[in-house]
Design an enzyme around this catalytic site. Structure first.
Site, PDB file in Angstrom:
ATOM      1  N   HIS A 170       0.805  -1.220   0.000  1.00 56.11           N
ATOM      2  CA  HIS A 170       0.000   0.000   0.000  1.00 56.11           C
ATOM      3  C   HIS A 170       0.839   1.270   0.000  1.00 56.11           C
ATOM      4  O   HIS A 170       0.290   2.376   0.037  1.00 56.11           O
ATOM      5  CB  HIS A 170      -0.927   0.023   1.219  1.00 56.11           C
ATOM      6  CG  HIS A 170      -2.005  -0.998   1.156  1.00 56.11           C
ATOM      7  ND1 HIS A 170      -2.852  -1.255   2.222  1.00 56.11           N
ATOM      8  CD2 HIS A 170      -2.399  -1.827   0.157  1.00 56.11           C
ATOM      9  CE1 HIS A 170      -3.703  -2.215   1.878  1.00 56.11           C
ATOM     10  NE2 HIS A 170      -3.442  -2.563   0.637  1.00 56.11           N
ATOM     11  N   GLN A 192       2.037  -4.001   6.347  1.00 48.76           N
ATOM     12  CA  GLN A 192       1.204  -3.227   5.434  1.00 48.76           C
ATOM     13  C   GLN A 192       0.386  -2.142   6.127  1.00 48.76           C
ATOM     14  O   GLN A 192       0.184  -1.066   5.571  1.00 48.76           O
ATOM     15  CB  GLN A 192       0.272  -4.181   4.688  1.00 48.76           C
ATOM     16  CG  GLN A 192      -0.519  -3.535   3.565  1.00 48.76           C
ATOM     17  CD  GLN A 192      -1.073  -4.574   2.624  1.00 48.76           C
ATOM     18  OE1 GLN A 192      -0.396  -5.040   1.711  1.00 48.76           O
ATOM     19  NE2 GLN A 192      -2.320  -4.981   2.854  1.00 48.76           N
ATOM     20  N   GLU A 212      -3.505  -9.217  11.768  1.00 48.93           N
ATOM     21  CA  GLU A 212      -4.131  -9.777  10.570  1.00 48.93           C
ATOM     22  C   GLU A 212      -3.065 -10.314   9.630  1.00 48.93           C
ATOM     23  O   GLU A 212      -2.013  -9.689   9.447  1.00 48.93           O
ATOM     24  CB  GLU A 212      -4.948  -8.680   9.880  1.00 48.93           C
ATOM     25  CG  GLU A 212      -5.565  -9.070   8.548  1.00 48.93           C
ATOM     26  CD  GLU A 212      -6.138  -7.873   7.829  1.00 48.93           C
ATOM     27  OE1 GLU A 212      -6.200  -7.909   6.582  1.00 48.93           O
ATOM     28  OE2 GLU A 212      -6.515  -6.885   8.499  1.00 48.93           O
ATOM     29  N   ASP A 242      -7.308 -13.041   6.563  1.00 49.18           N
ATOM     30  CA  ASP A 242      -7.784 -12.323   5.379  1.00 49.18           C
ATOM     31  C   ASP A 242      -7.457 -13.150   4.139  1.00 49.18           C
ATOM     32  O   ASP A 242      -8.308 -13.866   3.612  1.00 49.18           O
ATOM     33  CB  ASP A 242      -7.138 -10.936   5.311  1.00 49.18           C
ATOM     34  CG  ASP A 242      -7.465 -10.185   4.018  1.00 49.18           C
ATOM     35  OD1 ASP A 242      -8.435 -10.565   3.335  1.00 49.18           O
ATOM     36  OD2 ASP A 242      -6.749  -9.221   3.685  1.00 49.18           O
ATOM     37  N   LYS A 302     -14.501  -9.210   3.327  1.00 47.81           N
ATOM     38  CA  LYS A 302     -14.418  -8.362   2.136  1.00 47.81           C
ATOM     39  C   LYS A 302     -15.403  -8.903   1.110  1.00 47.81           C
ATOM     40  O   LYS A 302     -15.250 -10.016   0.609  1.00 47.81           O
ATOM     41  CB  LYS A 302     -13.006  -8.371   1.561  1.00 47.81           C
ATOM     42  CG  LYS A 302     -11.959  -7.706   2.451  1.00 47.81           C
ATOM     43  CD  LYS A 302     -10.574  -7.837   1.852  1.00 47.81           C
ATOM     44  CE  LYS A 302      -9.532  -7.089   2.667  1.00 47.81           C
ATOM     45  NZ  LYS A 302      -8.154  -7.302   2.141  1.00 47.81           N
ATOM     46  N   ARG A 326     -11.244  -2.115   0.752  1.00 44.42           N
ATOM     47  CA  ARG A 326     -10.103  -2.531  -0.059  1.00 44.42           C
ATOM     48  C   ARG A 326      -9.237  -1.305  -0.331  1.00 44.42           C
ATOM     49  O   ARG A 326      -9.650  -0.173  -0.153  1.00 44.42           O
ATOM     50  CB  ARG A 326     -10.544  -3.144  -1.396  1.00 44.42           C
ATOM     51  CG  ARG A 326     -11.398  -4.387  -1.315  1.00 44.42           C
ATOM     52  CD  ARG A 326     -10.820  -5.516  -0.476  1.00 44.42           C
ATOM     53  NE  ARG A 326      -9.533  -6.024  -0.873  1.00 44.42           N
ATOM     54  CZ  ARG A 326      -9.336  -7.193  -1.520  1.00 44.42           C
ATOM     55  NH1 ARG A 326     -10.379  -7.943  -1.856  1.00 44.42           N
ATOM     56  NH2 ARG A 326      -8.117  -7.619  -1.794  1.00 44.42           N
ATOM     57  N   SER A 327      -8.025  -1.531  -0.806  1.00 41.50           N
ATOM     58  CA  SER A 327      -7.131  -0.395  -1.063  1.00 41.50           C
ATOM     59  C   SER A 327      -7.652   0.470  -2.200  1.00 41.50           C
ATOM     60  O   SER A 327      -7.418   1.686  -2.228  1.00 41.50           O
ATOM     61  CB  SER A 327      -5.717  -0.885  -1.362  1.00 41.50           C
ATOM     62  OG  SER A 327      -5.720  -1.754  -2.477  1.00 41.50           O
TER      63      SER A 327
END
Length: 467
Positions: A207, A215, A334, A361, A386, A415-416
């Site tokens: 990211h 992240q 996570e 995830d 998600k 989400r990104s």
């Protein structure tokens, strides 16, 4: 009777054509008078000569841009000729290998191959025809029709982005038909629960363009009486982090999710900055904890985990995490291990699961089959949720039900690559998940979710720590 009739007609209002056939039990489509040809309101379902209400009469789809400047899908759902539901589909950067297929065009001359015209065509040419005539509040039926139409285990035929766009648009339309806010339509009589936010204020990994492996470094304001108080504390901590980084000459750009993205000498330095920011904002680590999304799959290679310039085994990495748990107020980790490192997951959860939330995830990808495998071996004690990992609202809710029925927490996630769509905010409240991660309190695509939660909080005051 009704659930199967819709396949006996062809309805293509986008092409302004209508091919009537004999309908069972007196059901028919009739052209409405005074409505322009080509409109989604051209036809109305009738029963024994009388108009029927609450049924899907069309879908529209278009390309819009997400927060990273990439194309994504937006879908409109028309009910009884009126636009009642709209939804936009998010897209991930660090995607798990087992996620449902996000359909891209692959044409390098358009949007670097990331166009979504094929997904849009699937909505307007195939999904619309399959859904027209269904009651819009029969979400399970709607999703099952699309799943059957797709006919693949990973949505490779229609595309998970096409299916999810239609599924969410119908969800919104169903709420509108019943004149309910979306969170209440989802939750029913259970009532809502305001989620504890995970605010991603320091970004790394996939990211951000930095040397940080982890992240996401998030703050969790779990020790407050209301959502508004918790969000305020998180926002103030975000600004405090900016001040701390600036003081050390490390203030630069931000990552995909709005968090600061400095280069740091080691990943543990990120944890130190988090504590400095919490205390600098005037809060204690009892009120405000830390959550990590390590996204370990991104730095897992054949020879081990590459972190801080070292190559670590699964056991070595677990020891790193245990040391961090001893030294910092970490509440949640996570994706601490790779998506196929089941042994590493279960070993760490058995050892440390009593004092930290271990969230799957990439491990679970919001799918019941992989979740069931994880439950059997005790791989994690929470699942990240998600919607686009599985492709329909119904399958998402089924995975959440499976998790909660076996004592796992659910963490709703963005989400990104996001849009101004706020569906996940209502989903978090309506399902009483108790936790949501939706980025930093910066950039409108992230702030839109927090603002929706603030609106909902005027009607829902229950807020409590999941720990």
């Amino acid at each position: 009777m009704w659930l199967y009739f819709h396949n006996s007609v062809t309805y293509e209002c986008a092409k302004t054509s209508f091919k009537p056939c004999v309908a069972p039990l007196g059901i028919s489509l009739k052209r409405d008078e005074g409505v322009p040809s080509g409109s989604k309101g051209v036809f109305t379902w009738h029963w024994m000569g009388k108009p029927m209400s609450g049924h899907i009469t069309g879908l529209d789809a278009r390309m819009i841009l997400d927060s990273r400047g990439n194309p994504t899908v937006e879908v409109d759902c028309f009910v009884d000729g009126s636009l009642l539901g709209r939804a936009a589909v998010p897209s991930g950067a660090s995607t798990g290998a087992y996620e449902a297929l996000e359909m891209r065009d692959g044409d390098p001359s358009r949007y670097l191959g990331k166009g979504v015209l094929s997904a849009i065509d699937n909505i307007t040419d195939r999904i619309e025809e399959a859904l027209v005539g269904l009651p819009v509040d029969e979400q399970r039926v709607i999703d099952e029709v699309m799943i059957e139409l797709d006919g693949t285990p990973n949505k490779a035929n229609l595309g998970a982005n096409a299916m999810l766009g239609a599924s969410m648009a119908c969800l919104h339309a169903g709420a509108a038909v019943h004149e309910l806010p979306l969170w209440k339509y989802i939750g029913g009589v259970a009532g809502g629960l305001m989620p504890v936010p995970m605010l991603n204020i320091l970004n790394g990994g996939a990211h951000a363009a930095s040397n940080v492996d982890v992240q996401e470094f998030m703050v969790m304001p779990h020790g407050f009486d209301t959502f508004e108080e918790g969000l305020r504390a998180g926002v103030e901590t975000y600004h405090a982090l900016k001040k701390e980084l600036k003081a050390d000459g490390l203030l630069g750009g931000v990552g995909d999710e709005g968090g600061f993205a400095p280069n740091l000498p080691a990943n543990e330095e990120g944890l130190k900055y988090m504590v400095r920011a919490i205390e600098g904002a005037g809060y204690s680590v009892e009120q405000m904890g830390i959550a990590l999304d390590v996204a370990a799959t991104e730095f897992h290679h054949d020879d081990g985990y590459h972190m801080d310039g070292k190559v670590l085994s699964s056991e070595d990495l677990a020891d790193v995490y245990s040391g961090w748990l001893d030294a910092y107020p970490i509440l949640s980790i996570e994706d601490g291990f790779g998506e196929d490192d089941w042994q590493g997951w279960s070993r760490f959860t058995k050892r440390e699961g009593h004092r930290v939330q271990t969230v799957g995830d990439d491990l679970f990808v919001t799918q019941t089959e992989r979740l069931a495998q994880g439950i059997e071996i005790g791989a994690a004690n929470a699942m990240l949720v998600k919607l686009n990992q599985v492709g329909t609202v119904t399958e998402t809710l089924e995975a959440m039900d499976l998790a909660s029925s076996h004592g796992l927490n659910n963490v709703i996630s963005h989400r990104s690559g996001e849009t101004e769509d706020v569906t996940i905010a209502d989903l978090a409240v309506g399902t009483r998940a108790g936790q949501i991660k939706t980025g930093a309190p910066a950039r409108s695509d992230r702030v839109a979710k927090y603002n929706q939660l603030l609106r909902i909080a005027s009607d829902v005051d229950e807020y409590r720590s999941p720990f």
